[in-house]
Scaffold this active site. Structure first.
Site, PDB file in Angstrom:
ATOM      1  N   GLY A 194      -3.286  -4.338  -6.536  1.00 30.25           N
ATOM      2  CA  GLY A 194      -2.032  -3.967  -7.177  1.00 30.25           C
ATOM      3  C   GLY A 194      -0.851  -4.613  -6.479  1.00 30.25           C
ATOM      4  CB  SER A 244       1.732  12.540  -2.396  1.00 28.06           C
ATOM      5  OG  SER A 244       0.617  13.342  -2.682  1.00 28.06           O
ATOM      6  CD  GLU A 278      -9.997   4.349  -1.553  1.00 24.42           C
ATOM      7  OE1 GLU A 278     -10.465   3.406  -0.889  1.00 24.42           O
ATOM      8  OE2 GLU A 278      -9.657   5.437  -1.042  1.00 24.42           O
ATOM      9  CE1 TYR A 298       3.318   9.405   5.317  1.00 28.23           C
ATOM     10  CE2 TYR A 298       4.412   8.872   7.376  1.00 28.23           C
ATOM     11  CZ  TYR A 298       3.851   8.469   6.178  1.00 28.23           C
ATOM     12  OH  TYR A 298       3.841   7.141   5.835  1.00 28.23           O
TER      13      TYR A 298
END
Length: 574
Positions: free
Chosen positions: A157, A240, A288, A494
Site C-alpha cells: 500500500g 486504529s 496482512e 503506546y
C-alpha cells in the site's frame, strides 16, 4: 509535537525525477519525501533533553550523509520470461517494473529494524518484479498468474508497515512479486442515506480524506502513518486512528470488502450487521495479504462536523490522568480523542516546543510556578489532549461533562493552544525518528491494550522491563508512554523507546524490543494493538490466541492458500 523543514521546489523536482512511475513512494532509506526533515535549532530545550534521556550530545554529533543508493548491492531479479510475460498480460507491460529502486522500495516497511537493514545494504531477498495494476480486473489477473506460475505475491500500500509484513522470506527460492495498489486511489461512490462510501483500497489517507471532504464527509480515521498509508493497509493490519474513540477502529469502520483471491473475487456486501456464521469480514481484517489482495472496501463515513476543537489539560501525575480517562470512558460522553501522556512523554513534548517569548513565556512560567505551589512535581506532570466534535451545543455539553471529570481528578485546563499545535504536528513524529537514526540512535514504538484494572501496572511494568534491558546492554535509554485509545473495558498504551546504538544495532534493538513485548504478555496485554503482527510480533501470538487458536489460523491459511503463494510466513510461520 515536532516541527519540520519543508521541501523546496527543487527538492520536489528531484524526488519526482527519481522515478517515472506515477505512484509516489517514500524515501527508500527513511520516512516521508526527500527534502522534509526534523530540525531542532529553534527548540532550545530539545538538545538538553536528548542528552539527559539517552546521553547523545546533539551539538557534537555529526549526522550521517544521506545514504547512497548506488552503494547498495541489489540482488538480480530471478523472474523468468514466462512470469514477466504473464504480469505484462495481466496489468500491462508499462505497469511492470524490475529496476533496482522499485524493488528496494518494496522490500521493507519503515520500522527501525527495516531502516537499519536497508541503510546497511542488507538485502537478503528483494521482490523480483513490482506490478502496478490500474484496476480490480488487473489485480485479479495478477493474483491468478502468480499462483499459476508458483510465485509469491506480497501486497503493497503505502509502505509504512513496521511489523515486517512486507518483506519477502529471506530463503524464498520462488520469484517474488510486489503488487503496488497505488493506482487504485479513488472514492467510487457515496451512499448519502446510509453514510457508506465505496473506496478503492490503494488510496492514501490524505487523498481519501480530500475526496470525502469535497462532498462534505470524513472517514474519521487518522493513524500516525496517515500521510503515507493506504485504506487497504489499514484493513490488512487492523489499524486504529487518533479519533477511534468516536469513529471506531478500522475494524468498526469497514463494512464490506472486495478481495482478489486465486480463482475469483471475494465480495462481502456492506450490511449493518448479520448472523451468517463465522465472520469472513473479520477473517480478512488483519490478514496482512495472506487471504488475498484487498481491492475495494465500503466504509462508514460521517458528515464533517460543524465544530472540532482539541483542548489541552494537565494532570499532576500518571495515576490521576489514567483515572480520568477511565471515568470518561465509563461516562455518557464520547469525545473524539482521549489521550494522556505520562510525565516522561510530557517532558519530551515540552522539549520539542519552540521558545516562548513575551507574554507567552511569562504565562507559561507563571502557570508552572502556580502548579509547584500546589505541590505538583513538574517531572511527573502529564499532558492530555481531549477532542470534541459536533454541533456547537453538543461540543459545549461534552466539554462541560468532561471537565467535571478532569477537575475531580485534579486536572486543569490549559486551553486550545497546545491542541492546535498537536493537530498541526500529529503526523510528523516519524521524521524525528529518522533524525535520531542519522545520529546513531534507535527510536521506535510498541503498543498494547489491556483492561483498565491492569493499565497502571502495565505502564509501570513495561518501563521497568525496558530499563532493565538498557542496563543489560550498558546503555542509557529512554522510554515514555501515552494512553492513545479508550474503550469501555480498557485502553491502548503506546510506548516510544530510544537509545544510542553500539556496534551491533539490530541485536541491541532486539534486546530492548523483546523485553517490552514480553512485558506486554506477562502483564496481561497483547503483542500489538494496531500495528499488526507480520514477523515482528509473531512469536508472542500463541500467548494470546492459545495453541488451538494458532491451529485455527494455520488451518485457514493452508486451506485457502495451499501453495503458500500469498505473503507466506506472516502472522504465523506456516
Amino acid at each position: 509535537m515536532t516541527d519540520l523543514v519543508t521541501p523546496t521546489v527543487a527538492d520536489r523536482e528531484d524526488a519526482a525525477a527519481v522515478r517515472e512511475n506515477p505512484v509516489a513512494h517514500m524515501k527508500w532509506w527513511g520516512w516521508g519525501v526527500p527534502g522534509v526533515a526534523f530540525h531542532h535549532e529553534d527548540k532550545p530545550n530539545f538538545a538538553p533533553f536528548v542528552l539527559k534521556a539517552v546521553g547523545l550530545d546533539l551539538h557534537a554529533a555529526s549526522p550521517l550523509e544521506q545514504p547512497d543508493f548506488g552503494a547498495l548491492d541489489v540482488p538480480a531479479s530471478i523472474a523468468d520470461g514466462a512470469l514477466r510475460a504473464a504480469m505484462a498480460a495481466a496489468a500491462g507491460a508499462e505497469r511492470v517494473a524490475d529496476d533496482d529502486l522499485d524493488r528496494v522500495v518494496h522490500t521493507y516497511g519503515k520500522s527501525i529494524r527495516d531502516l537499519i537493514k536497508v541503510r546497511a545494504g542488507r538485502l537478503p531477498r528483494v521482490p523480483d518484479l513490482v506490478v502496478y495494476p490500474a484496476d480490480e480486473a488487473a489485480v485479479q489477473a495478477v493474483v491468478d498468474a502468480v499462483v499459476q506460475h508458483d510465485a509469491v505475491l506480497i501486497p503493497f500500500g503505502g509502505g509504512s508497515n513496521i511489523a515486517g509484513s512486507l518483506e519477502p522470506i529471506p530463503g524464498e527460492t520462488r520469484p517474488v512479486v510486489s503488487v503496488d495498489l497505488g493506482l487504485l486511489d479513488r472514492v467510487l461512490e457515496i451512499d448519502e442515506l446510509s453514510g457508506l462510501a465505496r473506496v478503492q483500497a490503494g488510496v492514501l489517507g490524505p487523498s481519501l480524506e480530500a475526496q470525502l471532504n469535497a462532498r462534505g464527509w470524513t472517514i474519521g480515521h487518522f493513524p500516525d502513518s496517515f500521510t503515507h498509508s493506504s485504506l487497504g493497509g489499514w484493513i490488512a493490519t487492523r489499524s486504529s486512528g487518533m479519533q477511534s474513540d468516536k469513529y471506531g477502529d478500522i475494524a468498526d469502520i469497514t463494512r464490506g470488502m472486495r478481495v482478489a483471491r486465486p480463482g475469483g473475487l471475494l465480495d462481502l456486501r456492506p450490511t449493518p450487521s448479520a448472523s451468517t456464521g463465522p465472520s469472513v469480514r473479520e477473517m480478512i481484517l488483519g490478514s496482512e495479504g495472506r487471504l488475498g489482495v484487498i481491492t475495494e472496501a465500503t466504509v462508514q463515513v460521517h458528515r464533517v462536523p460543524a465544530k472540532r476543537v482539541i483542548h489541552a489539560y494537565f494532570f499532576p501525575n500518571w495515576r490521576a490522568g489514567s483515572k480520568a480517562m477511565r471515568e470518561i470512558a465509563e461516562s455518557d460522553v464520547h469525545p473524539a480523542i482521549t489521550r494522556v501522556s505520562d510525565g516522561r512523554e510530557t517532558g519530551f513534548s515540552l522539549s520539542t516546543s519552540k521558545e516562548s517569548k513575551g507574554f507567552g513565556a511569562f504565562a507559561q512560567k507563571a502557570l508552572f510556578a502556580f502548579l509547584e505551589r500546589r505541590g505538583w512535581d513538574l517531572d511527573e506532570m502529564c499532558l492530555s489532549f481531549i477532542g470534541y466534535e459536533g454541533e456547537p451545543g453538543h461540543v459545549a455539553r461534552q466539554r462541560k461533562a468532561v471537565e467535571k471529570i478532569v477537575k475531580r481528578n485534579r486536572g486543569i485546563s490549559v486551553g486550545t493552544g497546545p491542541g492546535v499545535l498537536y493537530d498541526q504536528k500529529k503526523f510528523d513524529t516519524p521524521y524525528l525518528r529518522d533524525f535520531l537514526l542519522d545520529r546513531g540512535t534507535a527510536g521506535d514504538v510498541s503498543e498494547t491494550s489491556v483492561p483498565w484494572a491492569g493499565l497502571d501496572r502495565m505502564h509501570d511494568g513495561v518501563i521497568a522491563a525496558a530499563e532493565a534491558a538498557y542496563e543489560s546492554l550498558g546503555r542509557t535509554g529512554w522510554i515514555m508512554s501515552h494512553l492513545s485509545h479508550s474503550y469501555h473495558s480498557g485502553a491502548c498504551l503506546y510506548f516510544t523507546f530510544a537509545f544510542v546504538m553500539g556496534d551491533d544495532p539490530e541485536a541491541e534493538y532486539d534486546v530492548v524490543k523483546q523485553a517490552i513485548q514480553q512485558a506486554f504478555i506477562d502483564l496481561g496485554g497483547v503483542p500489538s494493538h494496531h500495528h499488526g503482527i507480520g514477523v515482528e510480533h509473531a512469536a508472542w501470538l500463541p500467548d494470546v490466541l492459545s495453541e488451538q487458536g494458532i491451529g485455527v489460523l494455520e488451518g485457514l491459511f493452508t486451506a485457502t492458500d495451499p501453495g503458500r503463494n500469498l505473503n507466506p510466513a506472516k502472522i504465523t510461520a506456516n
